[in-house]
Design an enzyme around this catalytic site. Structure first.
Site, PDB file in Angstrom:
ATOM      1  N   SER A 250       0.843  -1.192   0.000  1.00  0.00           N
ATOM      2  CA  SER A 250       0.000   0.000   0.000  1.00  0.00           C
ATOM      3  C   SER A 250       0.881   1.245   0.000  1.00  0.00           C
ATOM      4  O   SER A 250       2.109   1.146   0.087  1.00  0.00           O
ATOM      5  CB  SER A 250      -0.898   0.007   1.235  1.00  0.00           C
ATOM      6  OG  SER A 250      -0.128   0.350   2.366  1.00  0.00           O
ATOM      7  N   LYS A 251       0.219   2.384  -0.063  1.00  0.00           N
ATOM      8  CA  LYS A 251       0.941   3.656  -0.083  1.00  0.00           C
ATOM      9  C   LYS A 251       1.892   3.774   1.100  1.00  0.00           C
ATOM     10  O   LYS A 251       2.932   4.397   1.016  1.00  0.00           O
ATOM     11  CB  LYS A 251      -0.054   4.818  -0.053  1.00  0.00           C
ATOM     12  CG  LYS A 251      -0.700   5.064  -1.397  1.00  0.00           C
ATOM     13  CD  LYS A 251      -1.073   6.537  -1.571  1.00  0.00           C
ATOM     14  CE  LYS A 251      -1.703   6.769  -2.927  1.00  0.00           C
ATOM     15  NZ  LYS A 251      -3.170   6.833  -2.867  1.00  0.00           N
ATOM     16  N   ARG A 252       1.517   3.135   2.207  1.00  0.00           N
ATOM     17  CA  ARG A 252       2.373   3.208   3.395  1.00  0.00           C
ATOM     18  C   ARG A 252       3.743   2.542   3.183  1.00  0.00           C
ATOM     19  O   ARG A 252       4.672   2.765   3.929  1.00  0.00           O
ATOM     20  CB  ARG A 252       1.663   2.570   4.600  1.00  0.00           C
ATOM     21  CG  ARG A 252       0.956   3.608   5.452  1.00  0.00           C
ATOM     22  CD  ARG A 252      -0.006   2.952   6.396  1.00  0.00           C
ATOM     23  NE  ARG A 252      -1.199   2.525   5.677  1.00  0.00           N
ATOM     24  CZ  ARG A 252      -1.874   1.420   5.920  1.00  0.00           C
ATOM     25  NH1 ARG A 252      -1.477   0.595   6.849  1.00  0.00           N
ATOM     26  NH2 ARG A 252      -2.951   1.126   5.219  1.00  0.00           N
ATOM     27  N   ASP A 253       3.810   1.687   2.171  1.00  0.00           N
ATOM     28  CA  ASP A 253       5.097   1.045   1.894  1.00  0.00           C
ATOM     29  C   ASP A 253       6.017   1.941   1.073  1.00  0.00           C
ATOM     30  O   ASP A 253       7.060   1.501   0.605  1.00  0.00           O
ATOM     31  CB  ASP A 253       4.879  -0.286   1.167  1.00  0.00           C
ATOM     32  CG  ASP A 253       4.130  -1.268   2.043  1.00  0.00           C
ATOM     33  OD1 ASP A 253       4.654  -1.582   3.117  1.00  0.00           O
ATOM     34  OD2 ASP A 253       3.025  -1.696   1.667  1.00  0.00           O
ATOM     35  N   GLY A 254       5.625   3.178   0.910  1.00  0.00           N
ATOM     36  CA  GLY A 254       6.478   4.114   0.169  1.00  0.00           C
ATOM     37  C   GLY A 254       6.115   4.091  -1.297  1.00  0.00           C
ATOM     38  O   GLY A 254       4.950   4.239  -1.646  1.00  0.00           O
TER      39      GLY A 254
END
Ligand code: GLU
Length: 483
Positions: A250-254
Site C-alpha cells: 500500500s501507499k504506506r510502503d512508500g
C-alpha cells in the site's frame, strides 16, 4: 476464441503497481491470443477522480509499452447507457426501488449486530405495493435501486487462476444497491458493480482479469450478467502484490506508483519484466530477463500463482541492472540525460554528446538505477565541487601538498593528456618525490573529485581535463592542503 480484455483503472490516484501488473497480465493474454486490450477509465467517483491522475495512468501505461487497442473510454460519458440498463432491470422486475432512510438502515444493522449476525440488507422493500411506494414518495423519501439477489442459490465459476470458486447467494449481503438515491422516478448514479458489468457486456469483454481484491464482486456481477441476458465472461483473479511483511502493498510502503519507479531510475523494460514475474513464472528453460513480447509468446494462466507475490526490491534492482548493463552506450546516455537535467546540471547537452557518452561508459557498469548516476558523476558536472570531510583530511596529511603541487606542475608541461600520458605523469612525479604511485593516487583522487571514492581515477581525470577543470581542482586542493 476471440479474446477481448480490459484494464479499468479508477483515476483516484497515480498508476499503482498493482493496477499496472494487472494491465501487464491482460496485455500479455491479449497478445498471446491475438486479441484486443481495452482501456477504460472508471471515473464515476467524482469526488476522488482527477484529470491529472488519468494523465498519469495514460502516461504510465504508455511508458511501460502497454499500448491499448481501444479506448480510453470514460464511464462519466456513458451514464445514459447505465441508466437505460437500470431501467431494463426495473422493467423486468429484477430490480426495485427501496425507500429506506439512512437511519432505518443503521437501526437494521445495529439490530443484526446485537443478534450476532453479519450485516446485510434484509430485503424489506422487495415487495412493496404501489400504494406503499406512493406513500413513501409522498413523504418525500428518495429511493435507491436494488437488484434482487436470491439467498437460496449458489454461484460458481471456474477461475483462470483459482479454479472452481463457489459463493452462496445468502453471503452477498442481500439485495444489492445498483443506483444511488434519487427522488421520484429518477434513477440516481449507477454504482461500481453494475456499471462494470454494463461496460464489460457493451465492450464484449471475453475475459475479466483483475486483482484478487475483486473476487467478492464477481458472484454479484455474474448474477447481473444473467439478469441482463448476457453471456458470462471468464474470470481470472490475479494474486495481490505483498510487502515484505506479507500484507497488501500500500501507499504506506512508500513507492507504489509507476511514476515514482520511473523517477527512481528504473527502466520501463525492467519494471515490465519484474511485474510479469510478480505472480507468473516463466516456463522451464526461459530466462528471467525477457521483453513483454517474449513473455506474450508463452504467457498463460497455468503459470500464474494463487499465492500473493512478495515485492522484492533486491530482485527489481538486479533486473534493472541487467538492463542497464547490457544497453548500448548511446541509449543509456539518452536515458541518463533527463536525470542529469533534473539535477539542474548545466551543459550543452547535444554539443557535449561525445563527452557524455564517455561518462556513461565510465559509470554505466556500476549502475543499478539510473538516478544513481546523478551523485556518482556530480564532480564532472559541477565546477566548484565540495570537498568531503574525509577528502579534506587526506589533503591536509603530511606530503599531500607536495603531491598535488608535483602533479599540477607536471600537468602544465603535458601536451596532451591521454590514459598513458597520465599514467606516465603519475609515475614520474612519484619518482621525483620518492613515493609510490599507490600513495599518489588516493591524493590525486580527492584533489580532482573532492571525494575519497568514485569511478575510475584516470578516466575521471581525462573527463575533467576535457572540461578544463583538472587544473582548477588541483589549485583548489592545494589551497586546502596548505590549510
Ligand atoms: N476500477 C476498478 C479498480 O480500479 C477495476 C474494476 C475491474 O477491474 O473490474 O480497482
Amino acid at each position: 476464441m476471440s479474446v477481448r480484455v480490459r484494464i479499468a483503472p479508477s483515476p483516484t490516484g497515480n498508476l499503482h503497481i498493482g493496477t499496472a501488473r494487472t494491465a501487464v497480465f491482460n496485455w500479455l493474454f491479449a497478445r498471446r491470443h491475438g486479441g484486443k486490450f481495452i482501456l477504460r477509465i472508471e471515473d464515476t467517483d467524482l469526488e476522488r477522480s482527477r484529470p491529472e491522475y488519468t494523465q498519469n495512468i495514460l502516461d504510465g501505461l504508455t511508458w511501460l509499452g502497454l499500448t491499448w487497442d481501444e479506448g480510453p473510454f470514460f464511464q462519466t460519458k456513458r451514464l445514459e447507457l447505465y441508466r437505460q440498463k437500470v431501467q431494463e432491470l426495473l422493467d423486468k422486475g429484477l430490480a426495485y426501488r427501496a425507500y429506506d432512510t439512512p437511519e432505518e438502515l443503521d437501526a437494521m444493522r445495529e439490530a443484526q449486530k446485537a443478534r450476532g449476525e453479519a450485516p446485510r440488507y434484509d430485503n424489506r422493500h422487495r415487495k412493496l405495493t404501489p400504494e406503499q411506494q406512493a406513500a413513501f414518495e409522498a413523504e418525500g423519501r428518495a429511493s435507491v435501486i436494488r437488484f434482487i439477489i436470491d439467498d437460496d442459490q449458489e454461484i460458481t465459476w471456474h477461475d483462470l487462476v483459482r479454479g472452481k470458486v463457489t459463493w452462496k447467494g445468502r453471503d452477498l449481503g442481500g439485495d444489492m444497491v445498483i443506483a444511488r438515491a434519487a427522488s421520484g422516478s429518477e434513477v440516481g448514479q449507477p454504482l461500481y458493480n453494475f456499471v462494470v458489468v454494463v461496460d464489460d457486456i457493451d465492450m464484449k469483454i471475453s475475459h475479466v482479469i483483475r486483482g484478487e481484491d475483486h473476487i467478492g464482486n464477481t458472484p454479484k456481477q455474474i448474477l447481473l450478467y444473467q439478469a441482463l441476458g448476457a453471456k458470462v465472461p471468464e474470470f481470472g483473479h490475479t494474486p495481490l502484490i505483498l510487502n515484505q511483511k506479507g500484507a497488501k502493498l500500500s501507499k504506506r510502503d512508500g513507492v507504489t506508483s509507476i511514476s515514482d519507479f520511473k523517477q527512481m531510475g528504473y527502466t520501463a523494460e525492467a519494471i515490465a519484466n519484474y511485474m510479469t514475474l510478480l505472480g507468473w513464472s516463466p516456463p522451464e528453460g526461459m530466462d528471467e530477463i525477457f521483453t513483454l513480447e517474449e513473455a506474450a509468446r508463452v504467457f498463460g494462466f497455468d503459470r500464474v500463482n494463487k499465492a500473493g507475490a512478495k515485492f522484492d526490491w533486491d530482485k527489481l534492482n538486479w533486473i534493472n541492472s541487467q538492463y542497464l548493463h547490457s544497453m548500448p552506450v548511446e541509449q543509456l546516455t539518452d536515458l541518463l540525460i533527463p536525470y542529469w537535467q533534473a539535477a539542474d546540471y548545466q551543459l550543452d547537452w547535444s554539443g557535449q554528446r561525445p563527452w557524455l557518452e564517455q561518462i556513461t561508459a565510465l559509470v554505466g557498469p556500476s549502475l543499478s538505477r539510473l538516478n544513481e548516476a546523478v551523485t556518482m558523476t556530480r564532480y564532472l558536472f559541477v565546477e566548484n565541487v565540495e570537498f568531503t570531510e574525509e577528502a579534506t583530511k587526506k589533503l591536509r596529511q603530511d606530503g599531500s601538498a607536495a603531491i598535488v603541487e608535483g602533479i599540477a606542475g607536471a600537468l602544465v608541461k603535458t601536451e596532451s593528456l591521454t590514459e598513458s600520458s597520465a599514467q606516465e605523469l603519475i609515475k614520474q612525479v612519484a619518482a621525483q618525490l620518492g613515493r609510490k604511485e599507490g600513495q599518489l593516487k588516493p591524493i590525486l583522487r580527492v584533489a580532482l573529485t573532492g571525494d575519497t571514492r568514485g569511478p575510475d581515477l584516470l578516466q575521471s581525470w581525462l573527463l575533467l581535463h576535457q572540461r578544463g577543470w583538472d587544473t582548477l581542482r588541483l589549485q583548489k586542493a592545494l589551497e586546502i592542503a596548505k590549510g
